[in-house]
Design a protein around this motif. Structure first.
Motif: not given
Length: 646
Positions: A594-605, A610-615
């Motif tokens: 959520r923070a990466a999306a709001r800040l537009g941080d593409q690498d962190t997003a 990648r971490a969340l796809r399995t969940a």
């Protein structure tokens, strides 16, 4: 530096000059840290111990003031901005770092432990007893922790008096004991060994009639006031004296008579029972357990040590330790004992030691090598337990497997299979504590998968088991679960209002606060309130009094963003590490997304995605069974849009 607590709390420098410790609260803080025997005491525990009824609004600030003043007093020559070496900050609390010989209570306990094994320590035992200046922590009044320590140390003092008398009499050196033992019996009239030793001392000095009178008074005291018949030692001594036997001496031996404090085996059994009660009993059980392990190691008996370490098979549900220093000490003792026993150790002892390493090495906060060691221990314990066909050992081993099954997000279904096996084993073989564990594991997994009906059924079953087995911690956890359910339903038409859910969370938090589980409690309420606000599209809570605990690195970017501090939020997001593999990892990855999306941080997003796809089919934070941030899929979609990786 020397600290004394066998009497009033006081401290002395190496030259013998007294250290000005300040007021009663300062001395109580120092005494409380002495009682922890080098282990960390959390700020929360110190506040609760200092202000048992109702801590003031600025209790934490007051505690920090006491600590700062004590540090100045204990290390007056410490250069500015250099870390303290005596009263240190460790994790969420403080610890006292002094050699055991520099604290009179610790020195006394160590001398007593040696004297139990080595009769030649009788002179040192006399010196240790002479160091007592009155009741332990005599100037700390009205504090439950101090009263517990006074009772414990007074029991050890009584044992030491009796052990010294026994050793001297066995060597034929009873001169001068009569006066001391008369005083001891007057203070402890219900301790049968004290009466027996007094009668022996009188007989040793040729006072046969006085010895018999003492035994008659002992018999009357025990019968009239306790309803007890005299024990074998007292009856044997009486028969010997009546039969005209000469005062006896015996080969010097360690003290094993009735009435002595609990030995390591019994202590750890009691500790297991206390652990299930929660609160002060749980905190004390951890301390007693470590004391029992230390005592066992000092005997040099490897098999005894292994059994003491492995006997504390108290089920563990949470992936953060309540006392990290204590857990590390237990793990290292288990590792040392495994190495000393070698490959030919009995298989059951090996399983218990390996399972202990796994259970005590809670996944949050471990270094990668420590995590690998713990997972390997869990796997080996499980495999060996299956070979042995021992259901209790297998349940204990599977507890370790469960605690190390958070290797990546999205594994709720796999953990549920482990929980189901623990529950089946416990039900089939009458292991009630593990039956509770199995239910709670399955509750967590159903909660993570969004199956609130199944989770509620497990909660109700766990509560029924808890009522039957006197496990008061369970309702504290199910109260949190019901608040988590209310949070999910607050987004539905006709559901509870966010204010009502917040009140449920706060009520559950207040009950958990004194449960003796800081590893679970710290930071939980702020995270739950943040999740509730995210469910309703509201800004993060900004109350500066909220303690975010171990979750701060992942909550701080959103808190700063909602305060309009974008630059600081970006810095905080960059500094946040990958979430640890524990119950909250999905929640912390979702906050990162959520923070990466709001800040537009593409690498962190992209990393979060990648971490969340399995969940993607799970609910963030709900693997805890205690709170929810909503569906993982919502946060995953935001991260993927930002990273443009769908």
């Amino acid at each position: 530096m020397r600290i004394d607590v066998l009497g009033a709390v006081r401290a002395f420098r190496d030259d013998g000059s007294p250290v000005p410790l300040g007021g009663p609260r300062h001395r109580e803080v120092l005494g409380r840290l002495v009682a922890a025997e080098g282990r960390m005491v959390t700020t929360e525990t110190l506040v609760d111990d200092l202000w048992a009824d109702q801590p003031p609004a600025r209790a934490v600030g007051a505690l920090r003031t006491f600590v700062a003043a004590l540090r100045r007093a204990l290390e007056p020559g410490r250069p500015p901005r250099t870390p303290p070496g005596v009263l240190v900050t460790e994790g969420p609390g403080y610890a006292l770092r002094l050699p055991r010989e520099d604290v009179d209570a610790h020195r006394f306990q160590d001398v007593l432990a040696r004297a139990r094994r080595t009769p030649g320590e009788v002179a040192a035992l006399g010196e240790a007893l002479a160091a007592w200046r009155g009741p332990a922590y005599a100037d700390v009044t009205g504090s439950a922790w101090a009263e517990r320590e006074r009772v414990r140390l007074e029991e050890l003092r009584a044992e030491a008096v009796e052990l010294r008398a026994r050793l001297l009499l066995d060597r034929g050196e009873g001169a001068g004991l009569v006066t001391d033992l008369r005083e001891h019996v007057a203070v402890h009239p219900w301790r049968e060994p004290a009466w027996t030793l007094l009668a022996r001392a009188l007989h040793h000095t040729g006072r046969r009639a006085d010895a018999l009178d003492t035994l008659r008074r002992a018999r009357a005291t025990l019968a009239d006031q306790l309803g007890l018949d005299p024990g074998a030692d007292l009856l044997r001594l009486e028969a010997d004296i009546l039969g005209g036997a000469a005062p006896s001496t015996a080969p010097a031996a360690t003290w094993t008579g009735p009435g002595v404090p609990l030995g390591p085996r019994t202590t750890v059994d009691v500790a297991r029972t206390l652990a299930l009660a929660g609160g002060d009993a749980l905190v004390r059980s951890r301390s007693d357990r470590l004391a029992a392990i230390t005592a066992a190691e000092r005997t040099g008996d490897l098999a005894l040590t292994a059994r003491i370490i492995g006997a504390y098979d108290v089920p563990a549900l949470w992936s953060r330790a309540d006392d990290p220093a204590q857990s590390r000490a237990v793990v290292e003792a288990a590792v040392r004992t495994l190495a000393a026993l070698g490959p030919d150790a009995p298989a059951d002892l090996t399983v218990r030691l390996l399972a202990t390493v796994a259970v005590e090495s809670r996944s949050a906060g471990l270094t990668p090598p420590e995590r690998d060691r713990a997972r390997d221990a869990a796997r080996r314990a499980e495999a060996l337990a299956r070979e042995l066909g021992d259901p209790a050992l297998l349940a204990f081993a599977l507890n370790g497997v469960f605690l190390h099954s958070f290797t990546r997000p999205g594994l709720a279904a796999a953990r549920d299979r482990t929980g189901a096996e623990i529950l089946d084993l416990a039900t089939a073989h009458d292991l009630p504590a593990f039956a509770v564990l199995g239910r709670l594991v399955r509750l967590q997994c159903a909660s993570a998968l969004g199956d609130l009906d199944a989770a509620s059924a497990h909660a109700e079953a766990a509560e029924r088991l808890a009522a039957a087995t006197e496990a008061p911690l369970v309702p504290l956890l199910t109260a949190w679960f019901r608040a988590r359910v209310a949070a999910a339903r607050s987004t539905e038409a006709g559901g509870p209002s966010p204010a009502t859910v917040a009140a449920h969370y706060r009520t559950a938090d207040e009950a958990l606060r004194t449960a003796g589980m800081p590893g679970l409690h710290r930071g939980l309420l702020p995270l739950a309130l943040l999740g509730l606000r995210l469910l309703h599209g509201r800004p993060a809570p900004a109350d500066p009094r909220l303690d975010w605990g171990p979750y701060r690195p992942w909550t701080e970017p959103l808190v700063l963003l909602d305060q309009g501090r974008e630059a600081q939020a970006r810095t905080a997001l960059t500094a946040a590490p990958a979430p640890p593999p524990d119950h909250m990892q999905e929640a912390l990855w979702c906050l990162t997304a959520r923070a990466a999306a709001r800040l537009g941080d593409q690498d962190t997003a992209a990393h979060a995605a990648r971490a969340l796809r399995t969940a993607r089919t799970e609910h963030a934070g709900a693997a805890s069974g205690l709170l929810t941030l909503g569906p993982v899929a919502t946060y995953l979609a935001e991260a993927e849009r930002c990273a443009d990786t769908r």
